[in-house]
Design an enzyme around this catalytic site. Structure first.
Site, short mmCIF file in Angstrom:
data_model
loop_
_atom_site.label_atom_id
_atom_site.label_comp_id
_atom_site.label_asym_id
_atom_site.label_seq_id
_atom_site.Cartn_x
_atom_site.Cartn_y
_atom_site.Cartn_z
N ASP A 57 0.99 -1.39 -0.03
CA ASP A 57 0.01 0.10 0.04
C ASP A 57 0.77 1.12 -0.05
OD1 ASP A 57 0.77 -0.01 2.52
OD2 ASP A 57 -1.08 0.16 3.48
N SER A 58 2.35 0.99 0.06
CA SER A 58 2.99 2.30 -0.11
C SER A 58 2.94 2.76 -1.62
CB SER A 58 4.58 1.94 -0.02
OG SER A 58 4.91 0.28 -0.81
N ASP A 96 -0.96 -6.09 -0.42
CA ASP A 96 -1.36 -5.49 1.09
C ASP A 96 -2.95 -5.28 0.95
OD1 ASP A 96 0.10 -4.78 2.83
OD2 ASP A 96 1.03 -3.09 2.09
N LYS A 126 -1.09 -9.47 2.78
CA LYS A 126 -0.47 -8.88 4.13
C LYS A 126 -1.43 -7.97 4.68
CE LYS A 126 2.87 -5.68 3.92
NZ LYS A 126 2.28 -4.54 4.73
N GLU A 128 -1.79 -5.58 8.32
CA GLU A 128 -1.27 -4.88 9.40
C GLU A 128 -2.08 -5.24 10.64
OE1 GLU A 128 -0.14 -0.70 8.89
OE2 GLU A 128 0.70 -1.08 6.66
N GLU A 194 8.60 -3.88 11.00
CA GLU A 194 9.15 -2.84 10.51
C GLU A 194 9.51 -1.70 11.43
OE1 GLU A 194 6.42 -0.97 7.42
OE2 GLU A 194 7.61 0.85 7.41
O1 KIV Z 1 3.40 -1.27 1.73
C1 KIV Z 1 4.71 -1.49 1.90
O2 KIV Z 1 5.66 -1.07 0.99
C2 KIV Z 1 5.12 -2.18 2.92
C3 KIV Z 1 6.45 -2.64 3.15
C4 KIV Z 1 7.46 -1.41 3.19
C5 KIV Z 1 6.60 -3.81 3.98
O3 KIV Z 1 4.16 -2.56 3.83
#
Ligand code: KIV
Length: 277
Positions: A57-58, A96, A126, A128, A194
């Protein structure tokens, strides 16, 4: 063969699985995971042998220009997941789950994860958080969806954490270890840690048996993950201490674009050799 296995165009390869990651752990192998958001970089990273690609989600920040990961939606991320899966042959692709698409209930998490697995063709998701997302993780695992956990600096909680700073110091470290154990019990196949002290990551490693992937968590984890733009010098502004730049691609692009622009203005481009007759 090790988890990192570069291949050439035309080679027959198969996808990395969660069993491969567990096997690598038994061999005490360290391995890289990179973010990817588009076809071009997914192909390059895959051919380079990166075993796991995260459509993080970055993307909210590095693709869509938001100032945090919070605004990103499934509609933003889904086409990126599809592009990364289509353009890779070997990497496990992890999607994510965006903020607000899983916290409400296990049913909501299941709906979102199914979208990424069924329509996005991702191989895992993924999520969180610690103890508060255990019912969500259990529901996904029960549905046959591999889940990667994410503890420590969880950017979707940035408003609660009060900034991008080191997590897990003091008592918080004990809670993080409890969370990691709980994620493993709930069925997570790996956990991203992280921005936590290296010593805490080493304690988590001793407390769980699933692969750990660090980002700013020292070098005792099985995997290391970075946002690829940070790695190659494409990030705007200050990069965090845990980032090591391996190239200055931003400078290379800037100078290529400036040169081309000058050539267009001067008439040097296109030359005869760039023209059809
Ligand atoms: O969204 C992302 O890029 C991440 C990584 C930095 C682990 O969650």
């Amino acid at each position: 063969m090790g988890l990192v296995a570069p291949y050439a165009d035309g080679d027959t390869v198969r996808r990395v699985t969660i069993t491969d990651l567990l096997d690598a752990k038994t061999r005490s192998e360290h391995w890289p995971m990179l973010t990817a958001y588009d076809a071009t970089t997914a192909r390059i990273f895959d051919e380079a042998g990166i075993p796991v690609l995260l459509v993080g989600d970055s993307a909210a920040m590095v693709v869509f220009g938001f100032d945090s990961t919070i605004p990103i939606t499934v509609d933003h991320l889904l086409p990126l997941v599809q592009a990364v899966v289509r353009s890779s042959k070997r990497a496990m692709v992890v999607a994510d789950l965006p903020f607000g698409t899983y916290q409400e209930s296990p049913e909501q998490a299941l709906n979102t994860a199914i979208t990424f697995i069924k329509d996005g063709h991702a191989h895992a998701v993924k999520i969180e958080g610690g103890e508060h997302v255990l019912p969500q993780i259990q529901a996904l695992v029960a549905a046959g969806i591999p889940v990667m956990g994410h503890l420590g600096l969880t950017p979707q909680s940035i408003n609660q954490l009060g900034g991008y700073k080191v997590q897990g110091r003091g008592e918080d470290g004990e809670k993080l270890i409890r969370d990691a154990i709980a994620l493993e019990k709930a069925g997570a196949f790996a956990i991203v840690l992280e921005v936590i002290p290296a010593e805490l990551a080493a304690r988590v490693r001793d407390a769980v048996s699933i692969p750990l992937i660090g980002i700013g968590a020292g070098n005792s984890t099985d995997g290391q993950v970075l946002v690829w733009q940070d790695l190659v010098g494409l990030t705007v502004g200050r990069t965090p201490k845990f980032v090591k730049k391996y190239a200055e691609v931003g400078d290379a692009i800037r100078s290529a674009v400036a040169q081309w622009s000058e050539d267009v203005v001067s008439g040097a481009y296109p030359s005869d050799s760039n023209s059809y007759h």
